[in-house]
Design an enzyme around this catalytic site. Structure first.
Site, PDB file in Angstrom:
ATOM      1  N   ARG A 121       0.917  -1.158   0.098  1.00 57.47           N
ATOM      2  CA  ARG A 121      -0.005   0.110  -0.037  1.00 57.47           C
ATOM      3  C   ARG A 121       1.042   1.398   0.113  1.00 57.47           C
ATOM      4  O   ARG A 121       0.307   2.368   0.391  1.00 57.47           O
ATOM      5  CB  ARG A 121      -0.971  -0.142   1.008  1.00 57.47           C
ATOM      6  CG  ARG A 121      -2.104  -1.191   0.862  1.00 57.47           C
ATOM      7  CD  ARG A 121      -3.226  -0.885   2.134  1.00 57.47           C
ATOM      8  NE  ARG A 121      -4.234  -1.858   1.830  1.00 57.47           N
ATOM      9  CZ  ARG A 121      -4.402  -2.789   2.407  1.00 57.47           C
ATOM     10  NH1 ARG A 121      -3.640  -3.135   3.643  1.00 57.47           N
ATOM     11  NH2 ARG A 121      -5.276  -3.728   2.410  1.00 57.47           N
ATOM     12  N   LYS A 143       3.910  11.617 -11.338  1.00 55.13           N
ATOM     13  CA  LYS A 143       3.106  10.851 -12.259  1.00 55.13           C
ATOM     14  C   LYS A 143       3.939   9.375 -12.443  1.00 55.13           C
ATOM     15  O   LYS A 143       5.023   9.206 -12.987  1.00 55.13           O
ATOM     16  CB  LYS A 143       2.823  11.498 -13.621  1.00 55.13           C
ATOM     17  CG  LYS A 143       1.870  12.699 -13.604  1.00 55.13           C
ATOM     18  CD  LYS A 143       1.585  13.231 -14.944  1.00 55.13           C
ATOM     19  CE  LYS A 143       0.296  13.913 -14.743  1.00 55.13           C
ATOM     20  NZ  LYS A 143       0.069  14.779 -16.231  1.00 55.13           N
ATOM     21  N   GLU A 185      11.236  18.080 -24.561  1.00 48.07           N
ATOM     22  CA  GLU A 185      10.656  18.654 -23.419  1.00 48.07           C
ATOM     23  C   GLU A 185      11.214  19.712 -22.904  1.00 48.07           C
ATOM     24  O   GLU A 185      10.500  20.619 -22.058  1.00 48.07           O
ATOM     25  CB  GLU A 185      10.802  17.385 -22.217  1.00 48.07           C
ATOM     26  CG  GLU A 185       9.935  16.253 -22.764  1.00 48.07           C
ATOM     27  CD  GLU A 185       8.458  16.230 -22.501  1.00 48.07           C
ATOM     28  OE1 GLU A 185       8.108  17.182 -22.095  1.00 48.07           O
ATOM     29  OE2 GLU A 185       7.856  15.085 -22.982  1.00 48.07           O
ATOM     30  N   LYS A 227       8.989  23.065 -13.980  1.00 47.26           N
ATOM     31  CA  LYS A 227       8.085  21.921 -13.493  1.00 47.26           C
ATOM     32  C   LYS A 227       7.690  22.076 -12.055  1.00 47.26           C
ATOM     33  O   LYS A 227       6.583  21.688 -11.793  1.00 47.26           O
ATOM     34  CB  LYS A 227       8.706  20.794 -14.035  1.00 47.26           C
ATOM     35  CG  LYS A 227       7.703  19.478 -13.516  1.00 47.26           C
ATOM     36  CD  LYS A 227       7.665  18.309 -14.749  1.00 47.26           C
ATOM     37  CE  LYS A 227       6.531  17.329 -14.199  1.00 47.26           C
ATOM     38  NZ  LYS A 227       6.743  16.125 -15.061  1.00 47.26           N
ATOM     39  N   GLU A 237      -3.367  17.813 -11.361  1.00 47.65           N
ATOM     40  CA  GLU A 237      -3.796  18.073 -12.342  1.00 47.65           C
ATOM     41  C   GLU A 237      -5.600  18.522 -12.557  1.00 47.65           C
ATOM     42  O   GLU A 237      -6.160  18.168 -13.225  1.00 47.65           O
ATOM     43  CB  GLU A 237      -3.653  17.348 -13.690  1.00 47.65           C
ATOM     44  CG  GLU A 237      -3.537  17.874 -15.007  1.00 47.65           C
ATOM     45  CD  GLU A 237      -2.845  16.809 -16.149  1.00 47.65           C
ATOM     46  OE1 GLU A 237      -3.510  16.457 -16.910  1.00 47.65           O
ATOM     47  OE2 GLU A 237      -1.670  16.570 -15.931  1.00 47.65           O
ATOM     48  N   ARG A 242      -1.339  22.281 -14.376  1.00 55.35           N
ATOM     49  CA  ARG A 242      -0.656  21.158 -14.677  1.00 55.35           C
ATOM     50  C   ARG A 242      -0.897  20.565 -15.937  1.00 55.35           C
ATOM     51  O   ARG A 242      -0.119  20.108 -16.534  1.00 55.35           O
ATOM     52  CB  ARG A 242      -0.497  20.301 -13.482  1.00 55.35           C
ATOM     53  CG  ARG A 242       0.376  19.041 -13.861  1.00 55.35           C
ATOM     54  CD  ARG A 242       0.718  18.216 -12.529  1.00 55.35           C
ATOM     55  NE  ARG A 242       1.654  17.063 -12.905  1.00 55.35           N
ATOM     56  CZ  ARG A 242       2.355  16.206 -12.115  1.00 55.35           C
ATOM     57  NH1 ARG A 242       1.941  16.338 -10.779  1.00 55.35           N
ATOM     58  NH2 ARG A 242       3.218  15.648 -12.518  1.00 55.35           N
ATOM     59  N   ASN A 246       1.007  19.161 -20.914  1.00 55.49           N
ATOM     60  CA  ASN A 246       0.778  18.377 -21.739  1.00 55.49           C
ATOM     61  C   ASN A 246       0.952  18.838 -22.977  1.00 55.49           C
ATOM     62  O   ASN A 246       0.386  18.132 -24.113  1.00 55.49           O
ATOM     63  CB  ASN A 246      -0.469  17.767 -21.535  1.00 55.49           C
ATOM     64  CG  ASN A 246      -0.654  16.831 -20.176  1.00 55.49           C
ATOM     65  OD1 ASN A 246       0.399  15.813 -19.812  1.00 55.49           O
ATOM     66  ND2 ASN A 246      -1.574  16.904 -19.272  1.00 55.49           N
ATOM     67  N   HIS A 249       1.295  16.543 -26.157  1.00 52.55           N
ATOM     68  CA  HIS A 249       0.952  15.289 -25.735  1.00 52.55           C
ATOM     69  C   HIS A 249      -0.068  14.404 -26.558  1.00 52.55           C
ATOM     70  O   HIS A 249      -0.103  13.215 -26.782  1.00 52.55           O
ATOM     71  CB  HIS A 249       1.187  15.241 -24.383  1.00 52.55           C
ATOM     72  CG  HIS A 249       2.621  15.328 -23.779  1.00 52.55           C
ATOM     73  ND1 HIS A 249       3.181  16.581 -23.681  1.00 52.55           N
ATOM     74  CD2 HIS A 249       3.389  14.352 -22.871  1.00 52.55           C
ATOM     75  CE1 HIS A 249       4.586  16.220 -23.031  1.00 52.55           C
ATOM     76  NE2 HIS A 249       4.472  15.015 -22.842  1.00 52.55           N
ATOM     77  N   HIS A 253       0.866  11.408 -28.322  1.00 55.85           N
ATOM     78  CA  HIS A 253       0.202  10.162 -27.936  1.00 55.85           C
ATOM     79  C   HIS A 253      -0.338   9.324 -29.109  1.00 55.85           C
ATOM     80  O   HIS A 253      -0.451   8.188 -29.139  1.00 55.85           O
ATOM     81  CB  HIS A 253      -0.696  10.314 -26.810  1.00 55.85           C
ATOM     82  CG  HIS A 253       0.208  10.339 -25.363  1.00 55.85           C
ATOM     83  ND1 HIS A 253      -0.503  10.819 -24.204  1.00 55.85           N
ATOM     84  CD2 HIS A 253       1.701  10.564 -25.066  1.00 55.85           C
ATOM     85  CE1 HIS A 253       0.521  10.968 -23.062  1.00 55.85           C
ATOM     86  NE2 HIS A 253       1.598  10.761 -23.767  1.00 55.85           N
ATOM     87  N   HIS A 267       9.189   8.934 -27.704  1.00 58.69           N
ATOM     88  CA  HIS A 267       8.289   9.749 -26.912  1.00 58.69           C
ATOM     89  C   HIS A 267       8.510  11.052 -27.260  1.00 58.69           C
ATOM     90  O   HIS A 267       7.586  11.939 -27.348  1.00 58.69           O
ATOM     91  CB  HIS A 267       8.181   9.557 -25.257  1.00 58.69           C
ATOM     92  CG  HIS A 267       7.332  10.462 -24.611  1.00 58.69           C
ATOM     93  ND1 HIS A 267       6.020  10.386 -24.861  1.00 58.69           N
ATOM     94  CD2 HIS A 267       7.545  11.326 -23.625  1.00 58.69           C
ATOM     95  CE1 HIS A 267       5.378  11.319 -23.996  1.00 58.69           C
ATOM     96  NE2 HIS A 267       6.265  12.033 -23.464  1.00 58.69           N
TER      97      HIS A 267
END
Length: 369
Positions: A121, A143, A185, A227, A237, A242, A246, A249, A253, A267
């Site tokens: 956990r 993330k 990036e 960042k 987000e 935030r 993206n 992205h 993606h 990527h």
């Protein structure tokens, strides 16, 4: 050594940046450990270059460790890869108070971070990113995720690291293509809300990619600070702050999905093409000056990055690519928030454009070549 902090109250953590930090990592890790032991997960490429040095850095502070080496590449960021890491950590007797070290690029950081978010956990982890992309983006912010058949990063959790250790010397062994993919990036931060930094990229990007250590360190420090600021303002987000990270992205993606998340399109390369497409889409909707969209594409082309469908090797039609975008994890109420722009350094989030409009735009891009 430079030190920054991601300000998240009781969960704040430092980011250390400096040449040679892997060799002295023990002194930075030791204060975090409840017992002088840690576990390292890395991939075979990174292990060949840096696992021994990291081990010596830990041994200097009498910290013992065990290590798991996985295959490099996106294929490890999967259910099978997650199962392997979690089962290994449990077999190694990981405790909630332990700190697992993620040594590698974005794949390793995402995979290890997600594993640590669910084992017992939740246990702790430390990011030691070895690629430019991971150093300036994925290692900071918490993330974590794996890829599934429906798309990239669709199963994961927010799980912040306890420490991020960035050693720019690791970039010396990075292939030029991987370095350029990470540089995409870096450019992103200028395009989000720092037009002056984009100008710096135009003036210094080629030198950075050619090996200029001062330019690399400045780009890393600036990007990480940007960042950290955004993550502190909107960790999960929920405020559209935030979400600006993206930029490129959603388009990117879709391109990655079309190429099967393979080395046909890395990527960062997909993000580069996606940022150019986001600017051209914005220009097509009358939001952004066409000259700004052209300027973005020109800089990406100058450093050898994809700047559209053709340069990314994408031949699919708009409907197919839009269908990939429909699986984006950011979809809410059936609408996909897009990160568009009113010009360089003026990005914003909108849900005003349906995927049918995006598909028509992508068809036009495909026809234009």
């Amino acid at each position: 050594m430079e030190s920054l902090t991601v300000e998240l109250g009781s969960r704040s953590y430092p980011i250390l940046i400096g040449d040679g930090l892997i060799r002295s990592i023990g002194e930075h890790v030791a204060p975090l450990l409840r017992r002088p032991r840690t576990m390292i997960v890395t991939d075979s490429h990174v292990a060949d270059h840096y696992l021994a040095a990291l081990g010596l850095g830990l041994a200097a502070e009498s910290i013992s460790f065990s290590s798991l080496v996985v295959d490099p590449g996106e294929a490890s960021k999967s259910w099978a890869g997650l199962s392997r890491v979690t089962e290994w950590l449990i077999a190694e007797g990981v405790e909630r108070g332990d700190h697992v070290i993620a040594l590698g690029g974005g794949v390793i950081g995402d995979l290890v971070g997600f594993a640590c978010s669910i084992v017992k956990r939740g246990c702790n982890f430390i990011q030691v990113p070895t690629t430019l992309l991971a150093q300036v983006d994925s290692s900071v912010g918490g993330k974590t995720a794996i890829n599934v058949a429906a798309g990239k990063n669709l199963v994961g959790a927010f799980h912040q690291p306890s420490l991020v250790v960035i050693d720019p010397e690791t970039l010396a062994t990075l292939p030029r293509r991987e370095l350029a993919a990470g540089y995409a990036e870096v450019v992103k931060y200028g395009l989000i809300d720092e037009a002056d930094f984009f100008g710096w990229c135009e003036a210094n990007g080629a030198a950075l990619l050619a090996g200029d250590s001062e330019a690399r360190t400045r780009a890393i420090a600036h990007s990480v600070a940007a960042k950290a600021r955004i993550v502190a303002a909107d960790e999960r987000e929920t405020l559209d702050v935030r979400a600006l990270l993206n930029l490129g992205h959603s388009f990117g993606h879709a391109l990655e999905a079309e190429t099967g998340y393979s080395d046909k399109l890395l990527h960062g390369e997909a993000v580069a093409a996606g940022m150019a497409l986001a600017h051209r889409f914005s220009a097509a909707q009358g939001l952004c000056p066409a000259a700004d969209a052209d300027r973005v594409a020109a800089h990406l082309a100058d450093v050898g990055l994809p700047h559209g469908l053709a340069s990314a090797g994408i031949k699919a039609d708009g409907k197919t690519l839009a269908a990939h975008m429909a699986h984006d994890k950011k979809v809410r109420g059936g609408k996909l928030p897009l990160i568009l722009t009113r010009g360089i350094g003026r990005s914003f989030v909108t849900e005003d454009y349906g995927l049918d409009i995006v598909a028509d735009f992508l068809d036009a891009e495909r026809s234009a070549g």
